[in-house]
Design a protein around this motif. Structure first.
Motif, short mmCIF file in Angstrom:
data_model
loop_
_atom_site.label_atom_id
_atom_site.label_comp_id
_atom_site.label_asym_id
_atom_site.label_seq_id
_atom_site.Cartn_x
_atom_site.Cartn_y
_atom_site.Cartn_z
N ILE A 414 0.83 -1.20 0.00
CA ILE A 414 0.00 0.00 0.00
C ILE A 414 0.87 1.25 0.00
N SER A 415 1.88 1.25 0.87
CA SER A 415 2.79 2.40 0.94
C SER A 415 3.53 2.61 -0.38
N CYS A 416 3.96 1.50 -0.98
CA CYS A 416 4.70 1.59 -2.24
C CYS A 416 3.82 2.17 -3.36
N ILE A 417 2.59 1.68 -3.45
CA ILE A 417 1.68 2.20 -4.48
C ILE A 417 1.44 3.69 -4.28
N TRP A 418 1.24 4.10 -3.02
CA TRP A 418 0.97 5.52 -2.74
C TRP A 418 2.17 6.37 -3.15
N ARG A 419 3.39 5.92 -2.81
CA ARG A 419 4.58 6.70 -3.14
C ARG A 419 4.85 6.75 -4.65
N ILE A 420 4.56 5.64 -5.32
CA ILE A 420 4.72 5.63 -6.78
C ILE A 420 3.77 6.66 -7.41
#
Length: 609
Positions: A414-420
């Protein structure tokens, strides 16, 4: 044409059985009395007897609504072998043959007439039926009438006219798959104050197994060659191209395979279906175009190279295995692409919001079954409202999976998708997100400078397959969603915050890398209990009967199982009948079959003694 004094007399004299199964007799008596009936009975449970025997006991002709030409032909062939006067009207008949069927119908020479729903709705067909006495209407595959069913067909819905045009003719609706909503709609559209008979949906002889999809062609070939060499089976695929590719691969591995899909001509499909029915070692690789009406009893496995869109579809398709009651396998390969593809099909279906909601609910249930870590059968039966206990006959019971808490991994995704999305102001596919988590450079990660993200490489403790498993679980549970309108990119769903706050726990199977595929406990060459119980001499009789059956079926142009199923041949081999009276006591040997085949059977048995 014959009329019989009771259901049991018809059962014995025509079909060669001494007793009904389950509630068959209750259904038969209700229809004979002229009542409407709803019958839910799993594939292979004996639904056809529920209307075939009333057709022999009531005056007039029974009109059977059947969805497929292959099913009609199979049923009529089998009934003719039993001495029952049956026919069908469909597009395969020449004008002369169709005219003869209509003549026989008008003259009262038919006990059963099979028609497709489209033909029944024609004004000319309704006019023809108005000229004759109808004993009953049997609507097979009745779930097709319901928008809640997994295979809704508008022409089935129009069959509600039967109540208006033929109000005094009893109707029996039959299906193997229907949840409570579907049952309610069947009743509302087709029946009036019916008696409802619902059998257990359990098929205890089927071993259910779902494996992680890696190289599905190789996995399938290994499964077939290891566990079902030289045996008959069906492999279901979503796409025609996949059917052809898998079929070619299986053939290259020495497996006798054919492919079947709607892209073939009518003649090609008919030839391949006939070959499948005649021969005992064909693996048919098919789309769902190869579906209802497959009555072959010795299909030893049904495999899914792609996940079905609903539990109803899965249940009906797997139910084509082991109709003879012998141990059989339901095998399915399941992966992240299946989740993405099925969500995509729903979004792109063009259906209205209600139908998309129905399809989504059904897919969620199917995903729940695929992701289950407890007994598959318990969850499968619960979908149809049936309570059960762990079966000991599925992969999760035989080899309980180890589970891992993947909540932290889910938060990483979830964090990775948000940062991307923050970095690039755009979204990416699931594989790109996983590559960022693993810290694996690609042209795309470099071009978008995603290697500078704080989430770059934070997930190296998990493998690619484990990340796929977590991603699959999150999509299945609507924490993430696939945006099919924008190249299938993955986006955060409404439940993502629940995971971040710790309000939702995520668990997945612990992937065991390089683990050899577990052999089925039914993989022994002597797994067929019936044959294992035969003596050497009895086995010789059985094999001689099989050769005779094969040659006779070829001569008659009919599938061997239409003449006698294996169980009947085994019973003959064990009993070693010496006279006609001995044959009459064998299950599956009715009056007409004794008249036609007694001399040949007795000669074969005598030659082997």
């Amino acid at each position: 044409m014959h009329r019989y004094s009771s259901p049991k007399e018809a059962l014995k004299q025509v079909f060669g059985y001494d007793a009904f199964r389950g509630f068959q007799e209750e259904v038969v008596r209700a229809v004979v009395r002229g009542e409407d009936v709803l019958v839910l009975m799993p594939t292979g449970g004996g639904k056809s007897l529920c209307y075939q025997i009333p057709a022999l006991l009531r005056d007039g002709v029974a009109v059977v609504v059947s969805p497929l030409i292959a099913l009609m032909q199979d049923q009529v062939d089998a009934l003719e072998e039993l001495g029952v006067s049956a026919a069908y009207l469909n597009s395969t008949l020449t004008p002369e043959a169709a005219a003869d069927v209509r003549r026989r119908l008008r003259c009262g020479e038919l006990d059963l007439l099979y028609v497709a729903p489209e033909r029944l709705l024609m004004s000319s067909m309704q006019a023809l039926l108005s000229e004759v006495k109808i004993s009953l209407f049997a609507i097979d595959e009745a779930h097709c009438v319901s928008i809640w069913g997994h295979d809704f067909r508008p022409e089935y819905g129009a069959l509600s006219i039967l109540r208006e045009y033929f109000p005094n003719v009893p109707r029996i609706a039959l299906t193997a798959t229907a949840d409570p909503k579907t049952r309610e709609e069947i009743v509302n559209k087709l029946l009036v104050h019916p008696k409802e008979f619902v059998a257990s949906f359990d098929r205890p002889n089927i071993f259910y197994r779902i494996v992680d999809k890696k190289n599905v062609r190789s996995q399938l070939a290994q499964f077939i060659k290891t566990e079902h060499p030289g045996e008959c089976g069906v492999v279901y695929c979503i796409a025609r191209q996949t059917c052809e590719s898998i079929c070619e691969y299986l053939c290259s591995k020495g497996i006798h395979a054919l492919f079947y899909h709607a892209g073939l001509s009518n003649e090609e499909r008919a030839e391949r279906l006939a070959a499948f029915q005649r021969e005992d070692d064909i693996v048919m690789v098919a789309t769902i175009a190869f579906g209802m009406g497959i009555d072959k009893p010795n299909v030893r496995f049904v495999a899914h190279a792609d996940m079905p869109k609903s539990i109803e579809g899965y249940f009906q398709e797997t139910g084509r295995a082991g109709r003879d009651g012998l141990p059989s396998d339901a095998w399915m390969a399941y992966g992240l692409a299946d989740v993405v593809n099925q969500r995509y099909f729903i979004d792109k279906s063009g259906a209205d919001d209600l139908h998309k909601q129905i399809e989504t609910e059904k897919l969620d249930a199917m995903l729940g079954l695929a992701e289950a870590c407890t007994c598959r059968r318990v969850q499968l039966l619960a979908y149809f409202g049936e309570k059960s206990t762990p079966c000991g006959n599925c992969d999760n019971c035989v080899d309980p999976p180890q589970m891992m808490d993947a909540t932290i991994a889910a938060k990483m995704i979830i964090s990775c998708i948000w940062r991307i999305q923050q970095k690039s102001n755009m979204s990416f596919g699931t594989l790109h997100v996983i590559k960022v988590l693993l810290g694996e450079s690609t042209e795309s990660t470099k071009r978008h400078d995603h290697e500078a993200l704080s989430t770059w490489g934070i997930g190296k403790e998990l493998t690619l397959e484990q990340w796929r498993s977590v991603m699959r679980q999150l999509i299945a549970r609507h924490v993430l969603w696939i945006d099919s309108a924008n190249h299938n990119v993955v986006r955060l769903g409404a439940l993502a915050n629940n995971v971040l706050r710790g309000a939702m726990k995520i668990e997945v199977r612990r992937t065991v890398m390089a683990k050899a595929q577990k052999q089925s406990r039914f993989s022994s060459p002597e797994r067929d209990e019936m044959l294992a119980q035969l003596s050497v001499q009895e086995r010789q009789i059985f094999e001689a009967l099989r050769v005779w059956r094969r040659d006779l079926a070829k001569e008659l142009g009919k599938p061997p199982y239409v003449l006698f199923i294996d169980r009947t041949l085994v019973a003959i081999a064990k009993l070693k009948p010496a006279c006609i009276d001995d044959l009459l006591g064998i299950p599956g040997v009715g009056r007409r079959k004794v008249e036609r085949y007694a001399d040949s059977i007795l000669e074969i048995v005598g030659n082997e003694l």
